[in-house]
Design an enzyme around this catalytic site. Structure first.
Site, PDB file in Angstrom:
ATOM      1  N   TRP A 110      10.411  26.547  55.993  1.00  0.00           N
ATOM      2  CA  TRP A 110      10.950  26.260  57.234  1.00  0.00           C
ATOM      3  C   TRP A 110      10.118  26.710  58.479  1.00  0.00           C
ATOM      4  O   TRP A 110      10.046  28.106  58.651  1.00  0.00           O
ATOM      5  CB  TRP A 110      12.187  26.595  57.290  1.00  0.00           C
ATOM      6  CG  TRP A 110      13.120  26.303  58.370  1.00  0.00           C
ATOM      7  CD1 TRP A 110      13.957  24.922  58.306  1.00  0.00           C
ATOM      8  CD2 TRP A 110      13.264  26.725  59.565  1.00  0.00           C
ATOM      9  NE1 TRP A 110      14.437  24.932  59.546  1.00  0.00           N
ATOM     10  CE2 TRP A 110      14.193  25.899  60.501  1.00  0.00           C
ATOM     11  CE3 TRP A 110      12.672  27.827  60.208  1.00  0.00           C
ATOM     12  CZ2 TRP A 110      14.519  25.923  61.728  1.00  0.00           C
ATOM     13  CZ3 TRP A 110      12.993  28.057  61.694  1.00  0.00           C
ATOM     14  CH2 TRP A 110      14.115  27.054  62.460  1.00  0.00           C
ATOM     15  N   GLU A 145      24.769  17.822  63.361  1.00  0.00           N
ATOM     16  CA  GLU A 145      23.636  18.361  62.531  1.00  0.00           C
ATOM     17  C   GLU A 145      23.021  17.614  61.430  1.00  0.00           C
ATOM     18  O   GLU A 145      21.794  17.606  60.906  1.00  0.00           O
ATOM     19  CB  GLU A 145      23.778  19.953  62.123  1.00  0.00           C
ATOM     20  CG  GLU A 145      24.968  19.842  60.822  1.00  0.00           C
ATOM     21  CD  GLU A 145      25.185  21.276  60.254  1.00  0.00           C
ATOM     22  OE1 GLU A 145      26.089  21.619  60.181  1.00  0.00           O
ATOM     23  OE2 GLU A 145      24.168  22.077  60.489  1.00  0.00           O
ATOM     24  N   LYS A 194      19.479  26.448  55.673  1.00  0.00           N
ATOM     25  CA  LYS A 194      20.743  26.878  55.578  1.00  0.00           C
ATOM     26  C   LYS A 194      21.116  28.493  55.900  1.00  0.00           C
ATOM     27  O   LYS A 194      21.933  28.822  56.324  1.00  0.00           O
ATOM     28  CB  LYS A 194      20.894  26.845  53.875  1.00  0.00           C
ATOM     29  CG  LYS A 194      22.412  27.301  53.455  1.00  0.00           C
ATOM     30  CD  LYS A 194      23.085  26.200  53.135  1.00  0.00           C
ATOM     31  CE  LYS A 194      24.641  26.439  52.824  1.00  0.00           C
ATOM     32  NZ  LYS A 194      25.473  25.769  53.707  1.00  0.00           N
ATOM     33  N   HIS A 208      37.868  18.186  83.130  1.00  0.00           N
ATOM     34  CA  HIS A 208      37.266  19.102  84.006  1.00  0.00           C
ATOM     35  C   HIS A 208      35.807  18.621  83.978  1.00  0.00           C
ATOM     36  O   HIS A 208      35.033  19.614  84.073  1.00  0.00           O
ATOM     37  CB  HIS A 208      37.692  20.444  83.560  1.00  0.00           C
ATOM     38  CG  HIS A 208      38.942  20.804  83.922  1.00  0.00           C
ATOM     39  ND1 HIS A 208      39.538  20.890  85.014  1.00  0.00           N
ATOM     40  CD2 HIS A 208      39.861  21.273  83.010  1.00  0.00           C
ATOM     41  CE1 HIS A 208      40.789  21.348  85.052  1.00  0.00           C
ATOM     42  NE2 HIS A 208      41.057  21.481  83.785  1.00  0.00           N
ATOM     43  N   CYS A 252      12.535  30.649  54.776  1.00  0.00           N
ATOM     44  CA  CYS A 252      11.689  30.077  53.901  1.00  0.00           C
ATOM     45  C   CYS A 252      12.328  30.967  52.677  1.00  0.00           C
ATOM     46  O   CYS A 252      13.086  31.647  52.200  1.00  0.00           O
ATOM     47  CB  CYS A 252      10.312  30.532  53.976  1.00  0.00           C
ATOM     48  SG  CYS A 252       9.621  30.103  55.540  1.00  0.00           S
ATOM     49  N   ARG A 260      16.665  26.394  51.860  1.00  0.00           N
ATOM     50  CA  ARG A 260      15.890  27.612  52.724  1.00  0.00           C
ATOM     51  C   ARG A 260      14.929  26.893  53.608  1.00  0.00           C
ATOM     52  O   ARG A 260      14.528  27.617  54.494  1.00  0.00           O
ATOM     53  CB  ARG A 260      15.578  28.636  52.175  1.00  0.00           C
ATOM     54  CG  ARG A 260      16.689  29.366  51.251  1.00  0.00           C
ATOM     55  CD  ARG A 260      16.052  30.743  50.567  1.00  0.00           C
ATOM     56  NE  ARG A 260      15.973  31.724  51.314  1.00  0.00           N
ATOM     57  CZ  ARG A 260      16.560  32.310  51.568  1.00  0.00           C
ATOM     58  NH1 ARG A 260      17.833  32.337  51.207  1.00  0.00           N
ATOM     59  NH2 ARG A 260      16.298  33.643  52.471  1.00  0.00           N
ATOM     60  N   GLU A 304      33.910  22.214  65.210  1.00  0.00           N
ATOM     61  CA  GLU A 304      33.326  22.092  63.756  1.00  0.00           C
ATOM     62  C   GLU A 304      33.094  20.532  63.267  1.00  0.00           C
ATOM     63  O   GLU A 304      32.136  20.387  62.688  1.00  0.00           O
ATOM     64  CB  GLU A 304      34.096  22.774  62.765  1.00  0.00           C
ATOM     65  CG  GLU A 304      33.848  22.547  61.295  1.00  0.00           C
ATOM     66  CD  GLU A 304      32.464  23.099  61.029  1.00  0.00           C
ATOM     67  OE1 GLU A 304      31.671  23.807  61.918  1.00  0.00           O
ATOM     68  OE2 GLU A 304      31.903  22.885  59.959  1.00  0.00           O
ATOM     69  N   ASN A 315       8.609  35.167  53.778  1.00  0.00           N
ATOM     70  CA  ASN A 315       9.597  34.654  54.482  1.00  0.00           C
ATOM     71  C   ASN A 315       9.949  35.682  55.540  1.00  0.00           C
ATOM     72  O   ASN A 315       9.985  36.915  55.279  1.00  0.00           O
ATOM     73  CB  ASN A 315      10.869  34.661  53.382  1.00  0.00           C
ATOM     74  CG  ASN A 315      12.233  34.299  54.157  1.00  0.00           C
ATOM     75  OD1 ASN A 315      12.275  33.615  55.167  1.00  0.00           O
ATOM     76  ND2 ASN A 315      13.426  34.962  53.859  1.00  0.00           N
ATOM     77  N   GLY A 316       9.986  35.069  56.778  1.00  0.00           N
ATOM     78  CA  GLY A 316      10.573  36.163  57.800  1.00  0.00           C
ATOM     79  C   GLY A 316       9.374  35.894  58.987  1.00  0.00           C
ATOM     80  O   GLY A 316       8.891  34.649  59.051  1.00  0.00           O
ATOM     81  N   LYS A 350      29.292  19.497  62.565  1.00  0.00           N
ATOM     82  CA  LYS A 350      29.130  18.622  61.595  1.00  0.00           C
ATOM     83  C   LYS A 350      28.307  17.289  61.649  1.00  0.00           C
ATOM     84  O   LYS A 350      27.155  16.847  61.037  1.00  0.00           O
ATOM     85  CB  LYS A 350      30.044  18.372  60.556  1.00  0.00           C
ATOM     86  CG  LYS A 350      30.851  19.284  59.805  1.00  0.00           C
ATOM     87  CD  LYS A 350      29.961  19.899  58.560  1.00  0.00           C
ATOM     88  CE  LYS A 350      29.221  20.838  58.982  1.00  0.00           C
ATOM     89  NZ  LYS A 350      29.437  22.186  59.273  1.00  0.00           N
TER      90      LYS A 350
HETATM   91  C1  AGP Z   1      26.799  24.768  59.245  1.00  0.00           C
HETATM   92  O1  AGP Z   1      26.819  23.829  59.063  1.00  0.00           O
HETATM   93  C2  AGP Z   1      25.345  25.207  59.988  1.00  0.00           C
HETATM   94  N1  AGP Z   1      24.321  24.822  59.151  1.00  0.00           N
HETATM   95  C3  AGP Z   1      25.171  26.725  60.801  1.00  0.00           C
HETATM   96  O2  AGP Z   1      25.763  26.521  62.141  1.00  0.00           O
HETATM   97  C4  AGP Z   1      25.719  28.003  59.907  1.00  0.00           C
HETATM   98  O3  AGP Z   1      27.237  27.891  59.869  1.00  0.00           O
HETATM   99  C5  AGP Z   1      25.252  29.058  60.745  1.00  0.00           C
HETATM  100  O4  AGP Z   1      23.782  29.120  60.706  1.00  0.00           O
HETATM  101  C6  AGP Z   1      25.440  30.271  60.358  1.00  0.00           C
HETATM  102  O5  AGP Z   1      25.067  30.832  59.086  1.00  0.00           O
HETATM  103  P1  AGP Z   1      25.763  31.835  57.991  1.00  0.00           P
HETATM  104  O6  AGP Z   1      27.185  31.561  58.090  1.00  0.00           O
HETATM  105  O7  AGP Z   1      25.267  31.695  56.702  1.00  0.00           O
HETATM  106  O8  AGP Z   1      25.624  33.202  59.033  1.00  0.00           O
END
Ligand code: AGP
Length: 591
Positions: free
Chosen positions: A74, A475, A586, A491, A2, A27, A468, A100-101, A472
């Site tokens: 969040w 997500e 994020k 496999h 958050c 956030r 990666e 937050n937390g 992308k």
């Molecule tokens: C990236 O597109 C993602 N949103 C997520 O996997 C992110 O990389 C992951 O949560 C790690 O975050 P950080 O690099 O801030 O530790």
């Protein structure tokens, strides 16, 4: 996860809070709320929905007062509802808290408070905080003393802000394992999870240690240690690149961040060669080297592992941060742990790094965000310097992480300058790869927008790029996507290939080309639609994303860029908001 913000000063507070909430929305964006103090009254407005929706619906801008706090949520405990949105209050509606937390012992505290007669209105863990403070204030103590008294009762990680009309013109905050930073500009005082929330007003910041308490009044800022002793703090200057939070004419932050990568790479590559050489030597000398990270940062780490091995002849392991704790027993003082994190806040990483430090390991971090908890825990920090990344999906920070690993691995063979020069030459290649492929990627995303399963394959150093690219896509588009080493396809996963299944094949014209292409042919024989990402054309590809010819070790950096753009266009064509994907945030500050 958050975002929290507080303002205390001479200006109308709520417009500042609203602006901050928009900047903090990365956030968490399922609910938002504001509390302000005016004429001895506490005014709270909150609801489920994105920040803009809540602002409109509750006419937040009309709230008066020079002291206010705000929250963007969040959800962790309790559904996405108005009652679960912050700020939370006590029984009498005389206290407002944004948090937050996670308060891990919230159930026990809730039961104890309920027995004492407290009435709860939400399902959140956070609501125990105002009720605990309520009892402290009833016993006659000040708001700051109340926070000092209740903080030790809370288990878990948190940062929270509290205000109350009985303690007018005052915001009190504290933190443990979650960020909280204070900003000062003449007679205006700010406190937030992220300096980005107020960086357009000031670059003068002060950090808060774990369990310390801060009090903002219209006269100034006062810090306390956990025992209530006053603390003197140094003012630090915030890097101005963190003041920016606009889309620069692009439709989304993600697109802007993809497009500015070439330029940001130059900033990242501007590092101190002597420092890199020293770190590289430490890595070479260490008995064991472990890289720990999550998500996109972990895929950068996998490229790093390959570079360390290929260039520096140094083997290392990459361990997912959420699993790292289970390996802590084999970490000792002869271990170097490299923690990679855009945010420097990811709870899994913080926990793993703490365990590693307890066992005597040296911690080197690769971070983008300044003033992070991870930075405080590290013996050495390397910053990406690529500016604030707002979109939830990491793009430019991934490229910058790759650049740092590239510099580190070349520093192992005393070739930092050579690596810097090679990175400089990439600038033009990245711009070219975007220009060449933009219209093909738009067309492809229109054709593939109804597909729900995608596979990404590659070999060697590019395997992590397949992973990666798939991350992308899933997500931000909510399509199922998997990345894997091309050799693994046969496999098991080949069973899932049906006529028309898109398979993205990253096959640069290097030593992996023939074998990767053979794997693509195996998929094509089962009807797959092959998207070749390569500098070498082939009749196997149904669609070709053209790469420039670069050094073998630099292909990941040019190959990932069109995959980011493909994910972006697919998300837009599927009607998804790429900047705010569902269920994600994020900074993942919970375990
Ligand atoms: C990236 O597109 C993602 N949103 C997520 O996997 C992110 O990389 C992951 O949560 C790690 O975050 P950080 O690099 O801030 O530790």
């Amino acid at each position: 996860m958050c975002g929290i913000i507080g303002y205390c000063g001479q200006k109308p507070a709520v417009p500042i809070i609203i602006e901050a909430l928009k900047r903090l929305e990365y956030r968490g964006y399922d609910s938002a709320g504001v509390a302000s103090l005016s004429d001895g009254r506490l005014l709270i407005r909150k609801d489920a929905g994105k920040v803009d929706e809540v602002i409109q619906k509750h006419n937040l801008a009309s709230l008066p007062g020079n002291v206010a706090i705000g929250h963007t949520r969040w959800a962790t405990h309790g559904g996405v509802t108005q009652l679960n949105a912050h700020p939370h209050s006590d029984c009498g509606g005389r206290i407002a808290v944004v948090h937050n937390g996670i308060v891990e012992n919230n159930q026990q505290l809730r039961q104890e408070l309920t027995k004492l007669g407290h009435k709860f209105t939400s399902e959140t863990d956070s609501e125990v905080i105002p009720h605990l403070i309520e009892d402290e204030l009833k016993s006659g103590c000040s708001l700051e003393q109340a926070v000092l008294n209740i903080a030790p009762k809370l288990e878990g990680s948190y940062a929270f802000l509290v205000m109350a009309p009985d303690n007018p013109a005052k915001i009190v905050g504290t933190r443990r394992n979650n960020p909280l930073i204070v900003g000062i500009n003449a007679t205006d005082y700010y406190v937030s999870s992220d300096a980005l929330a107020f960086s357009q007003y000031t670059n003068q910041v002060m950090g808060l240690g774990d369990n310390e308490v801060v009090m903002l009044t219209q006269e100034g800022v006062q810090f306390f240690d956990p025992k209530g002793n006053k603390l003197a703090k140094q003012v630090r200057k915030l890097d101005q690149s963190w003041a920016e939070s606009h889309k620069g004419g692009y439709q989304h932050f993600m697109l802007k961040e993809i497009m500015e990568q070439a330029q940001m790479l130059g900033q990242t590559a501007c590092q101190d060669g002597k420092t890199f050489t020293k770190i590289a030597l430490d890595i070479l000398r260490a008995n064991q080297v472990i890289i720990t990270a999550c998500g996109t940062s972990r895929y950068a780490a996998l490229v790093g592992r390959y570079l360390f091995s290929k260039v520096g002849k140094k083997f290392c392991d990459v361990i997912m941060a959420s699993e790292f704790g289970y390996f802590a027993d084999s970490v000792d003082k002869n271990t170097i742990v490299i923690a990679v994190s855009q945010s420097g806040e990811t709870a899994d990483i913080i926990e793993g790094v703490k365990a590693a430090r307890d066992n005597g390991a040296q911690v080197i971090s690769i971070i983008n965000r300044p003033n992070s908890i991870l930075a405080d825990l590290s013996h050495q920090v390397i910053y990406l310097n690529c500016g604030a990344e707002i979109a939830v999906a990491a793009t430019k920070t991934f490229l910058s992480q790759l650049a740092i690993f590239y510099l580190l691995s070349f520093s192992m063979v005393d070739a930092f300058d050579e690596a810097t020069a090679k990175l400089a030459s990439l600038n033009g290649e990245i711009t070219r790869v975007l220009d060449w492929n933009k219209s093909e990627l738009i067309k492809l995303s229109q054709n593939l927008k109804d597909k729900n399963d995608f596979y990404y394959i590659a070999r060697g150093i590019n395997f992590a790029i397949a992973s990666e690219g798939a991350l992308k896509l899933k997500e931000i588009s909510y399509a199922h996507a998997e990345g894997m080493p091309a050799g693994e396809l046969k496999h098991g996963t080949l069973a899932l290939i049906e006529p028309g299944t898109p398979v993205v094949v990253i096959c640069p014209a290097d030593y992996t080309f023939s074998e990767t292409l053979s794997n693509a042919i195996e998929a094509k024989s089962r009807g797959a639609y092959i998207i070749g990402v390569s500098d070498k054309e082939s009749e196997v590809y149904d669609s070709w994303i053209k790469l420039p010819k670069v050094d073998e070790l630099l292909y990941p950096m040019v190959a990932v860029v069109p995959l980011q753009l493909l994910a972006y266009y697919l998300a837009v064509n599927r009607g998804c908001d790429p900047d705010k994907p569902r269920n994600l945030a994020k900074s993942v500050t919970v375990k």
